[in-house]
Design a protein around this motif. Sequence first.
Motif, PDB file in Angstrom:
ATOM      1  N   SER A 109       0.835  -1.202   0.000  1.00  0.00           N
ATOM      2  CA  SER A 109       0.000   0.000   0.000  1.00  0.00           C
ATOM      3  C   SER A 109       0.871   1.254   0.000  1.00  0.00           C
ATOM      4  CB  SER A 109      -0.917  -0.007   1.229  1.00  0.00           C
ATOM      5  OG  SER A 109      -1.623   1.207   1.342  1.00  0.00           O
ATOM      6  N   GLY A 110       1.918   1.249   0.822  1.00  0.00           N
ATOM      7  CA  GLY A 110       2.803   2.410   0.888  1.00  0.00           C
ATOM      8  C   GLY A 110       3.486   2.691  -0.435  1.00  0.00           C
ATOM      9  N   ARG A 111       3.870   1.641  -1.127  1.00  0.00           N
ATOM     10  CA  ARG A 111       4.514   1.790  -2.431  1.00  0.00           C
ATOM     11  C   ARG A 111       3.564   2.449  -3.427  1.00  0.00           C
ATOM     12  NH1 ARG A 111       4.601  -1.784  -6.783  1.00  0.00           N
ATOM     13  NH2 ARG A 111       6.432  -1.662  -8.148  1.00  0.00           N
ATOM     14  N   ALA A 112       2.299   2.019  -3.425  1.00  0.00           N
ATOM     15  CA  ALA A 112       1.300   2.632  -4.310  1.00  0.00           C
ATOM     16  C   ALA A 112       1.025   4.073  -3.900  1.00  0.00           C
ATOM     17  CB  ALA A 112       0.013   1.817  -4.275  1.00  0.00           C
ATOM     18  N   LYS A 113       0.932   4.318  -2.608  1.00  0.00           N
ATOM     19  CA  LYS A 113       0.678   5.678  -2.123  1.00  0.00           C
ATOM     20  C   LYS A 113       1.850   6.606  -2.445  1.00  0.00           C
ATOM     21  CE  LYS A 113      -3.377   5.600   0.034  1.00  0.00           C
ATOM     22  NZ  LYS A 113      -4.502   6.487  -0.380  1.00  0.00           N
ATOM     23  N   LEU A 114       3.065   6.066  -2.413  1.00  0.00           N
ATOM     24  CA  LEU A 114       4.228   6.895  -2.736  1.00  0.00           C
ATOM     25  C   LEU A 114       4.214   7.272  -4.224  1.00  0.00           C
ATOM     26  CD1 LEU A 114       6.807   8.168  -1.588  1.00  0.00           C
ATOM     27  CD2 LEU A 114       8.027   6.086  -2.274  1.00  0.00           C
ATOM     28  N   ALA A 115       3.846   6.321  -5.067  1.00  0.00           N
ATOM     29  CA  ALA A 115       3.709   6.632  -6.490  1.00  0.00           C
ATOM     30  C   ALA A 115       2.653   7.705  -6.702  1.00  0.00           C
ATOM     31  CB  ALA A 115       3.351   5.367  -7.272  1.00  0.00           C
ATOM     32  N   HIS A 116       1.570   7.609  -5.938  1.00  0.00           N
ATOM     33  CA  HIS A 116       0.510   8.608  -6.086  1.00  0.00           C
ATOM     34  C   HIS A 116       0.948   9.965  -5.551  1.00  0.00           C
ATOM     35  CE1 HIS A 116      -3.478   9.726  -7.231  1.00  0.00           C
ATOM     36  NE2 HIS A 116      -3.657  10.326  -6.077  1.00  0.00           N
ATOM     37  N   LEU A 117       1.724   9.953  -4.487  1.00  0.00           N
ATOM     38  CA  LEU A 117       2.216  11.211  -3.946  1.00  0.00           C
ATOM     39  C   LEU A 117       3.123  11.918  -4.959  1.00  0.00           C
ATOM     40  CD1 LEU A 117       2.216  13.098  -1.518  1.00  0.00           C
ATOM     41  CD2 LEU A 117       4.087  11.763  -0.543  1.00  0.00           C
ATOM     42  N   ALA A 118       3.926  11.143  -5.673  1.00  0.00           N
ATOM     43  CA  ALA A 118       4.757  11.732  -6.727  1.00  0.00           C
ATOM     44  C   ALA A 118       3.878  12.394  -7.778  1.00  0.00           C
ATOM     45  CB  ALA A 118       5.632  10.657  -7.360  1.00  0.00           C
ATOM     46  N   TYR A 119       2.795  11.723  -8.141  1.00  0.00           N
ATOM     47  CA  TYR A 119       1.857  12.300  -9.110  1.00  0.00           C
ATOM     48  C   TYR A 119       1.220  13.580  -8.567  1.00  0.00           C
ATOM     49  CZ  TYR A 119      -2.753  13.083 -11.123  1.00  0.00           C
ATOM     50  OH  TYR A 119      -3.872  13.677 -11.642  1.00  0.00           O
ATOM     51  N   VAL A 120       0.840  13.565  -7.307  1.00  0.00           N
ATOM     52  CA  VAL A 120       0.188  14.725  -6.695  1.00  0.00           C
ATOM     53  C   VAL A 120       1.103  15.946  -6.711  1.00  0.00           C
ATOM     54  CG1 VAL A 120      -0.669  15.638  -4.479  1.00  0.00           C
ATOM     55  CG2 VAL A 120      -1.409  13.393  -5.288  1.00  0.00           C
ATOM     56  N   LEU A 121       2.370  15.736  -6.409  1.00  0.00           N
ATOM     57  CA  LEU A 121       3.315  16.859  -6.418  1.00  0.00           C
ATOM     58  C   LEU A 121       3.490  17.418  -7.827  1.00  0.00           C
ATOM     59  CD1 LEU A 121       6.037  15.609  -3.904  1.00  0.00           C
ATOM     60  CD2 LEU A 121       3.986  16.967  -3.463  1.00  0.00           C
ATOM     61  N   ASP A 122       3.531  16.534  -8.814  1.00  0.00           N
ATOM     62  CA  ASP A 122       3.617  16.995 -10.202  1.00  0.00           C
ATOM     63  C   ASP A 122       2.352  17.750 -10.602  1.00  0.00           C
ATOM     64  OD1 ASP A 122       6.125  15.906 -10.453  1.00  0.00           O
ATOM     65  OD2 ASP A 122       5.441  14.069 -11.438  1.00  0.00           O
ATOM     66  N   LEU A 123       1.205  17.228 -10.191  1.00  0.00           N
ATOM     67  CA  LEU A 123      -0.066  17.878 -10.510  1.00  0.00           C
ATOM     68  C   LEU A 123      -0.154  19.255  -9.866  1.00  0.00           C
ATOM     69  CD1 LEU A 123      -2.909  17.513 -11.842  1.00  0.00           C
ATOM     70  CD2 LEU A 123      -3.697  16.720  -9.584  1.00  0.00           C
ATOM     71  N   ALA A 124       0.365  19.382  -8.653  1.00  0.00           N
ATOM     72  CA  ALA A 124       0.360  20.681  -7.969  1.00  0.00           C
ATOM     73  C   ALA A 124       1.104  21.723  -8.791  1.00  0.00           C
ATOM     74  CB  ALA A 124       0.984  20.540  -6.582  1.00  0.00           C
ATOM     75  N   ASP A 125       2.221  21.323  -9.363  1.00  0.00           N
ATOM     76  CA  ASP A 125       2.976  22.250 -10.212  1.00  0.00           C
ATOM     77  C   ASP A 125       2.200  22.596 -11.476  1.00  0.00           C
ATOM     78  OD1 ASP A 125       5.071  22.280  -8.408  1.00  0.00           O
ATOM     79  OD2 ASP A 125       6.202  20.714  -9.446  1.00  0.00           O
ATOM     80  N   ARG A 126       1.569  21.602 -12.071  1.00  0.00           N
ATOM     81  CA  ARG A 126       0.833  21.816 -13.317  1.00  0.00           C
ATOM     82  C   ARG A 126      -0.338  22.769 -13.150  1.00  0.00           C
ATOM     83  NH1 ARG A 126      -0.969  16.032 -14.612  1.00  0.00           N
ATOM     84  NH2 ARG A 126      -2.585  17.200 -15.712  1.00  0.00           N
ATOM     85  N   LEU A 127      -1.035  22.670 -12.018  1.00  0.00           N
ATOM     86  CA  LEU A 127      -2.269  23.436 -11.847  1.00  0.00           C
ATOM     87  C   LEU A 127      -2.085  24.751 -11.095  1.00  0.00           C
ATOM     88  CD1 LEU A 127      -4.934  20.669 -11.092  1.00  0.00           C
ATOM     89  CD2 LEU A 127      -4.144  21.577 -13.282  1.00  0.00           C
ATOM     90  N   ALA A 128      -0.881  25.017 -10.622  1.00  0.00           N
ATOM     91  CA  ALA A 128      -0.655  26.230  -9.831  1.00  0.00           C
ATOM     92  C   ALA A 128      -1.029  27.482 -10.607  1.00  0.00           C
ATOM     93  CB  ALA A 128       0.804  26.297  -9.381  1.00  0.00           C
TER      94      ALA A 128
END
Length: 284
Positions: free
Chosen positions: A160-179
Amino acid sequence: MSKTMKKAVVTGGTGGIGLAVARSLAAAGYEVTVVGRDETRGAAAAKEIDGRFLRADLSLLTEVRALAARLAGEGPLDLLVTNVGGMWVRPWTTAEGLDGVFTLNHLSPLVLTENLVDSLAPGGRVVAVTSASIGSLPLAGELEYRETRVAGDYYGMPASGRAKLAHLAYVLDLADRLAGRGVTVLAADPRHAATPNAAEMTPEIVPPALRPHWDDIMLGVQTPPEVAADPIIWAATNPDLAGRGGLVVGLDREPADALVQPLTPALREAAALLTARTLAVALR
């Protein structure tokens, strides 16, 4: 429902932490839609919060896309809380042939979010629920992203942590994209709580090195969902967090920097490549 109310969607909102979040959002004046699989629980949740329930099995990407299309057709969305996820003692495969843990904790919220990006209102917010299970990864050695399920012995918490870490990486990228659009993308860690998913855990869900700490782990999952939900609610509603995309909110509403530390550039790239490769096959 009033057209002037802000609209919020909470996945996994029919019980546990998700329902606690939905309840607080409704009390704050949001028009809340909760998403889940169980019609009975969904109807009860919708009645309690004077909101709406939409049924979808979020382990199935076809249903995720159908849900997103329906929501997108209803006009601008002010808040998306991707709460659905979990950990399981044994690995499982979705009806679409994907690893269930990786799908529900990462691919599903990613597909939903991506399909709603254009529907997010200016000043809107996305809150992705992350997990302290990321902290179990170094001991388990599961940071590689070659396949959606790591070969060898399976342990549910680091999976679960491995999947959540992959998602967290996506979230940080998305934050930059939508800022630049005025949309704030945050993550929030509720830690563990007394949820139905937690009640199903047994010591086999963690690697042998962590099992001597099982009593402490179980003590942590006694936290009431209403208490555990606080970082999510804070991230979703605090006006001072507008424009602070990429922040990960943890206990006591403080930045959970430790969850971000494993995200090296190489790991982020590997996770993104695995995600893209998997979705290219799954969504074709």
